[in-house]
Scaffold this active site. Structure first.
Site, PDB file in Angstrom:
ATOM      1  N   CYS A  44     -53.258  34.087 -31.547  1.00  0.00           N
ATOM      2  CA  CYS A  44     -53.253  33.811 -32.976  1.00  0.00           C
ATOM      3  C   CYS A  44     -52.157  32.784 -33.255  1.00  0.00           C
ATOM      4  O   CYS A  44     -51.177  32.688 -32.509  1.00  0.00           O
ATOM      5  CB  CYS A  44     -53.059  35.069 -33.819  1.00  0.00           C
ATOM      6  SG  CYS A  44     -51.481  35.890 -33.614  1.00  0.00           S
ATOM      7  N   SER A  45     -52.313  32.027 -34.327  1.00  0.00           N
ATOM      8  CA  SER A  45     -51.461  30.855 -34.560  1.00  0.00           C
ATOM      9  C   SER A  45     -50.132  31.171 -35.232  1.00  0.00           C
ATOM     10  O   SER A  45     -49.154  30.455 -35.032  1.00  0.00           O
ATOM     11  CB  SER A  45     -52.217  29.820 -35.400  1.00  0.00           C
ATOM     12  OG  SER A  45     -53.390  29.413 -34.747  1.00  0.00           O
ATOM     13  N   THR A  46     -50.079  32.202 -36.057  1.00  0.00           N
ATOM     14  CA  THR A  46     -48.851  32.484 -36.802  1.00  0.00           C
ATOM     15  C   THR A  46     -48.449  33.936 -36.648  1.00  0.00           C
ATOM     16  O   THR A  46     -49.244  34.789 -36.271  1.00  0.00           O
ATOM     17  CB  THR A  46     -49.028  32.182 -38.304  1.00  0.00           C
ATOM     18  OG1 THR A  46     -49.955  33.129 -38.868  1.00  0.00           O
ATOM     19  CG2 THR A  46     -49.563  30.767 -38.511  1.00  0.00           C
TER      20      THR A  46
ATOM     21  N   LEU B 210     -47.260  24.423 -36.346  1.00  0.00           N
ATOM     22  CA  LEU B 210     -47.226  25.890 -36.354  1.00  0.00           C
ATOM     23  C   LEU B 210     -46.924  26.437 -37.744  1.00  0.00           C
ATOM     24  O   LEU B 210     -47.541  27.413 -38.180  1.00  0.00           O
ATOM     25  CB  LEU B 210     -46.173  26.378 -35.351  1.00  0.00           C
ATOM     26  CG  LEU B 210     -45.950  27.890 -35.249  1.00  0.00           C
ATOM     27  CD1 LEU B 210     -47.238  28.588 -34.826  1.00  0.00           C
ATOM     28  CD2 LEU B 210     -44.843  28.199 -34.262  1.00  0.00           C
TER      29      LEU B 210
END
Length: 207
Positions: free
Chosen positions: A11-13, A179
């Site tokens: 997942c990105s965050t 990000l």
């Protein structure tokens, strides 16, 4: 040698949760200790510890299982590079049920390779579209006076996390900007403020 299922999720965050992806991999038969995760890293960042561990864990005859292709890569070159390396090592890639022999995105099969490249193109397109919408939204907000110069776009917690990641030395300024969905000048300002605060505290302790 018995073939093994190796799972990977991302997942990105930090605000996103990997629970759903992890449960999906478990449901597909991947053992808990064979699941590798990356939390808070974008798919455009090729240097991901969890991905590197997953790719190192697979052996000839094994299957790398990911919930969706965009969890594995968000650019066509990276997707192709990963797919080609798996094929060269006789490792299968599954974007769904590893028990299904007719995986439509198998990069080892000519038709599957074509479909795999199409999925990679869509994953890259989604990233580009998100960036475009972000820029357009910021331009509209700026025109309406909602974005005021150098006003911080990040919470105190996000700024502290950014500084921590930068100090870890594993992320470039561009990667940190992507990000946290901010510009590179914003990243520089956050880091500069953090250095100024640190200097002030050191001077105060010395007196």
């Amino acid at each position: 040698m018995t073939a093994t299922l190796i799972g990977y999720a991302r997942c990105s965050t930090d605000e996103q949760d990997l629970t759903a992806q992890r449960q999906l991999l478990l449901g597909l038969g991947v053992a808990p200790d064979r699941i590798y995760l990356d939390h808070g890293l974008t798919g455009t960042n090729r240097n991901r510890p969890g991905l590197n561990q997953a790719l190192a864990a697979v052996r000839s005859g094994d299957t790398l299982v990911v919930p969706k292709l965009d969890r594995l890569a968000r650019s066509v070159p990276d997707a192709r590079a990963i797919g080609d390396s798996l094929v060269a090592r006789d490792v299968k890639l599954s974007l769904g049920d590893p028990a299904d022999p007719a995986d439509p995105a198998d990069p080892a099969d000519p038709m599957g390779k074509m479909f795999f490249n199409i999925l990679a193109t869509f994953a890259e397109f989604e990233v580009d579209l998100l960036r475009l919408r972000t820029r357009e939204g910021m331009a509209i907000a700026r025109a309406k006076g909602r974005l005021r110069g150098k006003q911080s776009k990040m919470s105190i917690r996000q700024q502290a996390h950014l500084v921590q990641l930068h100090q870890g030395g594993k992320h470039t300024i561009a990667e940190l900007a992507e990000l946290f969905s901010v510009s590179r000048p914003t990243v520089y300002r956050v880091l500069e403020r953090a250095r100024g605060t640190s200097t002030s505290l050191s001077a105060g302790n010395a007196t």
